[in-house]
Design an enzyme around this catalytic site. Structure first.
Site, PDB file in Angstrom:
ATOM      1  N   HIS A  72       0.857  -1.194   0.000  1.00 57.06           N
ATOM      2  CA  HIS A  72       0.000   0.000   0.000  1.00 57.06           C
ATOM      3  C   HIS A  72       0.893   1.243   0.000  1.00 57.06           C
ATOM      4  CE1 HIS A  72      -2.936   2.997   1.191  1.00 57.06           C
ATOM      5  NE2 HIS A  72      -3.862   2.150   0.810  1.00 57.06           N
ATOM      6  N   GLU A  78      -3.814   1.955  -7.532  1.00 56.56           N
ATOM      7  CA  GLU A  78      -4.234   3.072  -6.690  1.00 56.56           C
ATOM      8  C   GLU A  78      -3.319   4.277  -6.931  1.00 56.56           C
ATOM      9  OE1 GLU A  78      -6.512   1.582  -3.047  1.00 56.56           O
ATOM     10  OE2 GLU A  78      -4.425   1.627  -2.469  1.00 56.56           O
TER      11      GLU A  78
HETATM   12  C1  PEP Z   1      -6.867   3.077   0.156  1.00 55.32           C
HETATM   13  O1  PEP Z   1      -6.424   3.427   1.231  1.00 55.32           O
HETATM   14  O2  PEP Z   1      -6.498   2.014  -0.343  1.00 55.32           O
HETATM   15  C2  PEP Z   1      -7.830   3.957  -0.503  1.00 55.32           C
HETATM   16  C3  PEP Z   1      -8.163   3.701  -1.725  1.00 55.32           C
HETATM   17  O3  PEP Z   1      -8.319   5.017   0.239  1.00 55.32           O
HETATM   18  P1  PEP Z   1      -9.543   6.013  -0.162  1.00 55.32           P
HETATM   19  O4  PEP Z   1     -10.653   5.144  -0.721  1.00 55.32           O
HETATM   20  O5  PEP Z   1      -9.920   6.660   1.130  1.00 55.32           O
HETATM   21  O6  PEP Z   1      -9.019   6.949  -1.170  1.00 55.32           O
END
Ligand code: PEP
Length: 249
Positions: free
Chosen positions: A97, A166
């Site tokens: 992450h 992400e």
């Molecule tokens: C995450 O922490 O993996 C994430 C996607 O956070 P958020 O949905 O709050 O942007």
């Protein structure tokens, strides 16, 4: 099969199981749930044992948010190994992450984490993503390819790996990529993995970053996505359920 995976980060106390109970009840009532999607929730380490027992014969799968990168046991104060977590009945684990990378997790460490988690029979949710600067310099795909290549070896079983794309600039900011941009990146990631690892099937790919009941609508029609990794909005049963509802409307 689609995935709605929640990441609670540093949130939750024992009574927070009520949030999962409500989500579980929704899942049981929803006729399409069994065939169409899975729910995985990643509470903090302190709740893993309790939640994995509570939801053992239910429909929510439990994930860890991280684990140590070497050894089953050892002189590593403050850490827990995938071996120890697996013994709790937890079957998913988030690795790499951006918040863990930001606090010092290198690609070498991430590679070892993936390897050890797979050896312990976990389903690995591997997070990748570019930062704002890399995006501005048009280095997104280069960054993503490097992150994948440096953490995944050829011999791995890709049926046990889920990639979570992400973009760092999107996590917790309310900003999301455009439909077109995300579709392009999702296609490129899948194509790259299929070619590099000579897969005969499509790898699983999630999107994460400010997913909520509104933004999920933008991504509904991107077939390349196999689901979502949801941070902030997974801490409320209503918000999480609304995401699923809006995805399928
Ligand atoms: C995450 O922490 O993996 C994430 C996607 O956070 P958020 O949905 O709050 O942007």
């Amino acid at each position: 099969m689609r995935y709605f995976i929640g990441n609670w980060k540093m949130f939750g106390i024992p009574s927070s199981f009520k949030i999962l109970d409500k989500i579980n009840q929704y899942y049981l009532k929803d006729k399409k749930s069994n065939k169409k999607y899975k729910i995985v929730m990643a509470p903090p380490l302190t709740l893993l044992q309790d939640f994995s027992k509570r939801f053992k014969n239910k429909k929510i799968l439990i994930s860890a948010q991280n684990s140590y990168h070497q050894d089953n046991y050892g002189a590593h104060t403050g850490f827990v190994s995938p071996f120890m977590i697996r013994k709790l009945g937890v079957s998913y684990i988030i690795i790499g992450h951006s918040e863990s990378r930001a606090s010092g997790e290198t690609e070498e460490i991430i590679k070892n984490k993936v390897s050890l988690a797979l050896k312990n029979n976990f389903n690995v949710i591997l997070c990748i993503g570019e930062n704002q600067k890399q995006k501005r310099k048009k280095m997104t795909l280069k960054t993503l390819k490097k992150q994948i290549s440096n953490s995944i070896m050829k011999k791995y079983n890709f049926r046990k790996i889920i990639i979570a794309y992400e973009p760092i600039w999107s996590i917790g900011t309310g900003k999301v990529p455009s439909h077109q941009e995300l579709k392009k990146n999702a296609l490129a990631i899948k194509k790259f993995i299929k070619q590099k690892y000579r897969l005969k099937f499509n790898p699983k790919l999630l999107y994460g970053g400010s997913v909520d009941k509104t933004t999920v609508g933008i991504f509904r029609s991107i077939n390349e996505l196999d689901g979502f990794l949801i941070g902030g909005a997974s801490k409320s049963s209503k918000n999480f359920i609304d995401i699923i509802k809006n995805f399928y409307t």
